[in-house]
Write a protein that holds these residues in place. Sequence first.
Motif, PDB file in Angstrom:
ATOM      1  N   SER A   1     -60.724 -27.578 -13.433  1.00 11.07           N
ATOM      2  CA  SER A   1     -61.001 -27.048 -12.094  1.00 11.07           C
ATOM      3  C   SER A   1     -61.806 -28.023 -11.239  1.00 11.07           C
ATOM      4  CB  SER A   1     -61.736 -25.711 -12.190  1.00 11.07           C
ATOM      5  OG  SER A   1     -62.978 -25.873 -12.850  1.00 11.07           O
ATOM      6  N   GLN A   2     -62.405 -29.029 -11.854  1.00 13.07           N
ATOM      7  CA  GLN A   2     -63.103 -30.073 -11.103  1.00 13.07           C
ATOM      8  C   GLN A   2     -62.240 -31.323 -10.961  1.00 13.07           C
ATOM      9  OE1 GLN A   2     -66.477 -30.192 -13.791  1.00 13.07           O
ATOM     10  NE2 GLN A   2     -67.815 -29.512 -12.137  1.00 13.07           N
TER      11      GLN A   2
ATOM     12  N   ARG B   1     -72.794 -32.056  -7.221  1.00 13.50           N
ATOM     13  CA  ARG B   1     -73.507 -31.213  -8.182  1.00 13.50           C
ATOM     14  C   ARG B   1     -74.964 -31.130  -7.780  1.00 13.50           C
ATOM     15  NH1 ARG B   1     -71.379 -29.317 -13.249  1.00 13.50           N
ATOM     16  NH2 ARG B   1     -69.345 -30.197 -13.502  1.00 13.50           N
TER      17      ARG B   1
ATOM     18  N   THR C   1     -67.294 -31.369  -1.643  1.00 10.73           N
ATOM     19  CA  THR C   1     -67.990 -30.139  -2.022  1.00 10.73           C
ATOM     20  C   THR C   1     -67.823 -29.865  -3.514  1.00 10.73           C
ATOM     21  OG1 THR C   1     -67.690 -29.212   0.189  1.00 10.73           O
ATOM     22  CG2 THR C   1     -68.170 -27.653  -1.589  1.00 10.73           C
ATOM     23  N   LEU C   2     -66.619 -30.033  -4.013  1.00 14.23           N
ATOM     24  CA  LEU C   2     -66.357 -29.795  -5.433  1.00 14.23           C
ATOM     25  C   LEU C   2     -67.021 -30.852  -6.332  1.00 14.23           C
ATOM     26  CD1 LEU C   2     -62.635 -28.751  -5.190  1.00 14.23           C
ATOM     27  CD2 LEU C   2     -64.512 -27.302  -5.932  1.00 14.23           C
TER      28      LEU C   2
ATOM     29  N   GLY D   1     -63.622 -30.677   1.238  1.00 14.40           N
ATOM     30  CA  GLY D   1     -63.448 -29.844   0.049  1.00 14.40           C
ATOM     31  C   GLY D   1     -63.647 -30.631  -1.236  1.00 14.40           C
ATOM     32  N   VAL D   2     -63.112 -31.842  -1.294  1.00 11.52           N
ATOM     33  CA  VAL D   2     -63.270 -32.675  -2.483  1.00 11.52           C
ATOM     34  C   VAL D   2     -64.728 -33.030  -2.678  1.00 11.52           C
ATOM     35  CG1 VAL D   2     -62.774 -34.961  -3.447  1.00 11.52           C
ATOM     36  CG2 VAL D   2     -60.921 -33.594  -2.466  1.00 11.52           C
TER      37      VAL D   2
ATOM     38  N   PRO E   1     -58.896 -31.069  -8.329  1.00 10.79           N
ATOM     39  CA  PRO E   1     -59.139 -31.200  -6.888  1.00 10.79           C
ATOM     40  C   PRO E   1     -59.570 -32.610  -6.480  1.00 10.79           C
ATOM     41  CG  PRO E   1     -60.156 -29.199  -7.714  1.00 10.79           C
ATOM     42  CD  PRO E   1     -59.703 -29.986  -8.911  1.00 10.79           C
TER      43      PRO E   1
END
Length: 146
Positions: free
Chosen positions: A99-100, A145, A141-142, A138-139, A103
Motif C-alpha cells: 500500500s506504500q 512519515r 503524502t503517502l 498524493g505520492v 503509489p
Amino acid sequence: MTTLGLPQWFLWASASAVFAALTAIFAKLGLKNIDSDYATFIRTVVILVALACFLSYTGKWQDPSALSAQNWTFLVLSGLATGASWLAYFKALQIGDASQVAPVDKFSVVLVTVFAVLFLAERPSMREWLGIGLISLGVLTLAWRR
C-alpha cells in the motif's frame, strides 16, 4: 471507437490499472522467502510464455527483420528500463508495504508527463497539469512519515 461512452484508450488504461494493482498484491504474496531478483526472473518467464501463446493464438507474429533500427533501439531501451523497474519494484515490495510501494511507483505517471514534454514535445493542458500536481502531492503524502 467508444464503449459505454468512454474512449477505447481509457478502457484499456483502466484494465492496465486493475492488472497493475493485482500485480502488486500477487507479487507481495509471492515474494515470501524468495530473492526478489529471482522472483522477477520467474515473472518475466511467465510473461514471455503468455505473450508467445497470445501472439500465436491471434496470429500477430511479425518478421523481426522488418523492424527499423529505430524500432529496435527504442524497444530494447524500453525493455531494459522495464527490467530495471521490475527489479526495483520487487525489491521495494519485498521490504515495504504494498500500500506504500505501489503509489510511489505510480509517480511514474508524473515522470511520464515531464519526459513527454521534454522528449516528445507534448503540451499538457492546465487541467492535466493540475491532475499531475495532485498525483505528486498524493505520492508525497503517502511517502511522508512522521
